[in-house]
Structure formats: C-alpha cells, structure tokens
Design an enzyme around this catalytic site. Structure first.
Site, short mmCIF file in Angstrom:
data_model
loop_
_atom_site.label_atom_id
_atom_site.label_comp_id
_atom_site.label_asym_id
_atom_site.label_seq_id
_atom_site.Cartn_x
_atom_site.Cartn_y
_atom_site.Cartn_z
N TYR A 84 -3.66 10.94 1.17
CA TYR A 84 -4.14 10.83 -0.21
C TYR A 84 -4.15 12.20 -0.89
O TYR A 84 -3.80 12.34 -2.06
CB TYR A 84 -5.55 10.23 -0.22
CG TYR A 84 -5.58 8.76 0.08
CD1 TYR A 84 -5.69 7.83 -0.95
CD2 TYR A 84 -5.50 8.29 1.38
CE1 TYR A 84 -5.71 6.46 -0.68
CE2 TYR A 84 -5.52 6.93 1.66
CZ TYR A 84 -5.63 6.02 0.63
OH TYR A 84 -5.64 4.69 0.90
N HIS A 120 -4.62 -7.94 -0.24
CA HIS A 120 -3.90 -6.68 -0.04
C HIS A 120 -3.07 -6.69 1.25
O HIS A 120 -2.01 -6.07 1.30
CB HIS A 120 -4.93 -5.55 0.00
CG HIS A 120 -4.34 -4.18 0.01
ND1 HIS A 120 -3.60 -3.67 -1.04
CD2 HIS A 120 -4.36 -3.19 0.95
CE1 HIS A 120 -3.22 -2.43 -0.76
NE2 HIS A 120 -3.66 -2.12 0.45
N ASP A 172 0.85 -1.19 0.00
CA ASP A 172 0.00 0.00 0.00
C ASP A 172 0.90 1.25 0.00
O ASP A 172 1.84 1.33 -0.79
CB ASP A 172 -0.96 -0.03 1.19
CG ASP A 172 -2.11 0.94 1.05
OD1 ASP A 172 -3.11 0.58 0.39
OD2 ASP A 172 -2.01 2.07 1.56
#
Length: 476
Positions: free
Chosen positions: A384, A440, A244
């Site tokens: 983000y 993930h 990630d």
C-alpha cells in the site's frame, strides 16, 4: 423585404434542428472514438529505463549470474511454531463478559468480539495447519524460480490432457490483500479442466514469494515481473485475471504487454482522474437507462460516508505499515481479528453477519496462516505504501486499457464504478457480467460463477480472434 423576412423566418425555424443534429453528431463521435483518442495522451506505465534489474539491495544487475531454472516447491511446515501458536491462543486475554453482551451481528465498531473468540478457540483446539500444508503439497503442483533477486512461488497447472475447448491457452491468476494463492484453490483445477494452463503466483512479499529489499516494488513493477515469469514459462500469449491488487497488476499488464496479453478478466475495477468527469453527464442527466448505475454514486453524502467508513484500514496501511505490521506479526489473535473484520465487511454476508457462512472457517484460517507461518503480513501491507509513493502506479487507475476486458461485477464489491465511467477507461469491453450474489473474494465466495465467467470471456475473445483471422484470410 417580404422575401427577406420569409428567408430569416425559415432560417430561424431550421436552425434549432440543425443545431441539435450537430450536437448529437459530436456527442456520438466522442462516445464512439473519444475514449480511444484520449488514450493516445496516456503516459506509459513503465519503460526500459525504469524497469528494475535486481530487487536485491546493493546489487544493480543479477542477470549475469542468476539461476533462472524453475524448480519444484513444497511448503515447509514448522511444527514447533504451530504448537507455540496454539499455546498463545489459549493464553490470550479474553474479552470481558459485559463486552460480549452486544448483539452477535454487531460489526459497527470493527470486529465482532464474540465471533472472534469462537474463531480463536477453534484455531487453538481444532484447526490443523499441518493438514492444510500436507494437502497442498500432495495435490497442488508448486514451483519457484529466482527472478531479479526475488524468489517467486507459484502454482502451475499444465501438462497433457484430452482436447478441451480452451486447450493451448494460458491463464495467470492474481490475488490481492488480504488474500493469497489459496483464494484460487477451488477454481484453478476447474479452469485447468477446460484445457487452460493455469499459473497462480504468490505476489512478492506475500506467502512463499520473496520480499524485495529495495524500495519501489509497486503493482507496475510486479506486472513487469509477472510478464517475465510468463515468458520464462514459455507463454507468448496468455490471459490474466485479477481482483484487489491482482486487478491493478492485471490492468497494468494489459497496458504494458498488449502483444502478449490476449485479454484481462477483472472482478474488481477502478476508474480515477479526469475520466470520472467524462462519464458524469450520463449519470447526471435522466437519460440512457442508467438509473441503477446512478445509485452507486448518489446520493453523494451516502457515497462519501460509506467511503470514509470503509477505508480506514487503507489509510493506516498506506502511511504506517510498519507500526501495524509490528502488532499483527507478533500476535495470532491480532492478525485473525484484523483479517476477520475484512472478511465480514467485504463478503456478501447476510445479516446477522457470520463470515463463516460465506467462507468456511478452515479456509479463512488457512489464509491467515499463510501470513502467520511465513511472517509476511508486514511486507504485504508495505505494498500500500509503495503504491502511494510510486510515480507511475496511479496511472493504472487513470489510464485507458486497450486490451480486451471481461468484467465480473459482484453486488457486494467495494464501490464498483458506474457503467458510464467504464467505457472511458476500458476501450474493449468484451463481457460485463453482473452476478446476483458475491463480494470482494469472488473466487472464494462464488467459485461456480467465477469459473464459468472466466471461461466464457476467454472463449469470446478466442472466437473473435478466429473471426478476425478468417476475415483477413478471405480479404487476402
């Protein structure tokens, strides 16, 4: 005249093979040296002029007075907050019975409300955050240090032990969102058992690490911070592993500190920009044995449909993180719902999907409580936005990586790139493992596979370094 005609005919007969061989030679050269030559065109991710000296607002330089000592750290526990949380969970507004009549495996419209209610009931009545905190404080070596105005929290497994295969090497493990250092709770001690010194930091703005008051704390700047952290801990050479956001930071460190980073191991890897087009011919032409790799991208309609459905969260977190953070930081139910849906969608969860069968409920709720107890869900989402606005962060996706790379590809990872793309970005792929199961959260879902693959990659790099040193010694 007859001789001239024969000469022309001979030329026509030999031209196609010569042309074919010429094209083949050019393609062979480009496939072998093209990625390296094109990497020379990449711009640096960060230079000394753009490295932030202090993340404290209004302070330009903290180096003259900053306390650089590394101190033991214990997670603080707030008993009153846990009791308030239990009471708020008990008083939450429950879903209507008619809504709960949907199939138990239905995640089509987002979180499965029936399963969410079970998770929230368990959190309210049976889960103990205090027990988790006590366990971590008793069994995990935790530390903190002040760096450029930020308090960095990290685990540090080191110390004397018997000679092991990887003794003397160091490994930096980097998490992402919606994870935390707890992703590595099972694997860090096991990697340390191989002889590795293992460092596991909380990303800035996550968990017990501080939040920068100055804008611009993107993955590139975090890579700069963690490079300094490893130097402060005394490591001149080390390996980095990430998934990630951790994979973005690890990739950046591989480009920024090639003299220090011996290799990077990734369980999430992305390729973007013009390098996509360079690998496209091998995917479009029915040659090269890439039939399985083509299925990752084609048919395009399915690919873009899945991409559209899977990235709605990202658009919200990149554009309006404070709006979302205001809702999630004020309600344990909302926070659990937002994260539970991601654990269901991103894990290798068999149908009918119950993510508790992949990641035990206590581990999931411990991860939720890292965000809840520290109040860092908003600052974690802000990463983000910082990535979106950073003039350099996008280069992590587009630039080439010269550092030795190990890739662990989980079958349920989010959009793993086809193999023909990888060689144009990662110039030295030492290992590429395709796991049979997992998603993930590789370290959480498949800890055995994760530990074995990381250790194997490091050993392969060390063996190659030894061979190179031996060859140089023989040559001299």
């Amino acid at each position: 005249a007859q001789a001239a005609c024969q000469t022309q005919a001979s030329a026509r007969m030999t031209s196609p093979p010569v042309l074919f061989l010429g094209v083949a030679a050019i393609l062979g050269f480009l496939s072998s040296y093209g990625p390296y030559l094109l990497s020379l065109l990449d711009s640096p991710l960060l230079d000394s002029a753009s490295s932030i000296v202090s993340w404290e607002e209004g302070v330009n330089d903290t180096s003259a007075f900053e306390d650089v000592s590394v101190r033991p750290f214990s997670i603080p526990y707030d008993g009153a907050l846990e009791e308030i949380t239990r009471e708020r969970l008990r008083q939450r507004k429950r879903a209507r019975d008619s809504y709960l009549s949907s199939a138990a495996s239905d995640w089509t419209n987002g979180v499965n409300r029936s399963l969410l209610e079970e998770v929230l009931d368990y959190w309210a009545e049976r889960y103990s955050w205090k027990a988790e905190v006590d366990n971590l404080n008793a069994n995990v070596p935790q530390f903190s240090t002040l760096m450029r105005g930020l308090r960095l929290h990290f685990w540090h497994f080191n110390g004397s032990h018997k000679k092991k295969p990887l003794t003397g090497e160091a490994l930096l493990l980097l998490h992402g969102w919606p994870g935390s250092v707890l992703e590595f709770r099972q694997v860090a001690p096991r990697l340390h058992a191989f002889g590795l010194d293992v460092v596991v930091p909380s990303l800035p703005g996550y968990g017990w690490s501080g939040r920068g008051k100055r804008r611009g704390l993107c993955p590139v700047q975090m890579a700069d911070l963690f490079g300094e952290l490893m130097r402060r801990l005394g490591y001149n050479h080390y390996f980095v592993q990430g998934g990630d956001w951790g994979s973005f930071i690890a990739t950046a460190m591989g480009r920024m500190f090639p003299a220090s980073v011996s290799g990077i191991h990734l369980n999430m890897f992305n390729v973007a920009g013009w390098r996509l087009f360079l690998g496209m011919p091998q995917l479009l032409l029915p040659v090269g044995g890439f039939a399985e790799e083509r299925q990752k991208l084609f048919p395009l309609r399915r690919f873009f449909w899945d991409l559209f459905h899977a990235t709605g969260y990202m658009h919200e977190q990149m554009t309006k993180p404070h709006t979302l953070g205001a809702a999630l930081s004020d309600s344990p139910s909302r926070l659990a719902a937002w994260l539970l849906e991601k654990f269901a969608a991103w894990t290798d969860c068999p149908e009918p999907c119950d993510p508790r069968e992949v990641v035990p409920i206590d581990q999931f709720l411990a991860n939720v409580n890292v965000y809840w107890s520290t109040g860092t869900i908003t600052s974690s989402l802000l990463l983000y936005r910082e990535f979106l606005e950073s003039p350099t962060a996008y280069r992590i996706l587009t630039g080439a990586v010269p550092t030795p790379v190990g890739l662990l590809e989980m079958p349920k990872e989010l959009f793993p790139p086809p193999a023909p793309w990888l060689a144009w970005k990662y110039l030295d792929i030492v290992s590429h493992t395709r796991a049979k199961k997992g998603g993930h959260f590789a370290a959480l879902e498949q800890p055995d596979v994760f530990v074995e693959d990381v250790a194997r990659f490091i050993q392969l790099v060390l063996d190659r370094q030894l061979q190179d040193a031996t060859a140089q010694g023989a040559g001299s």
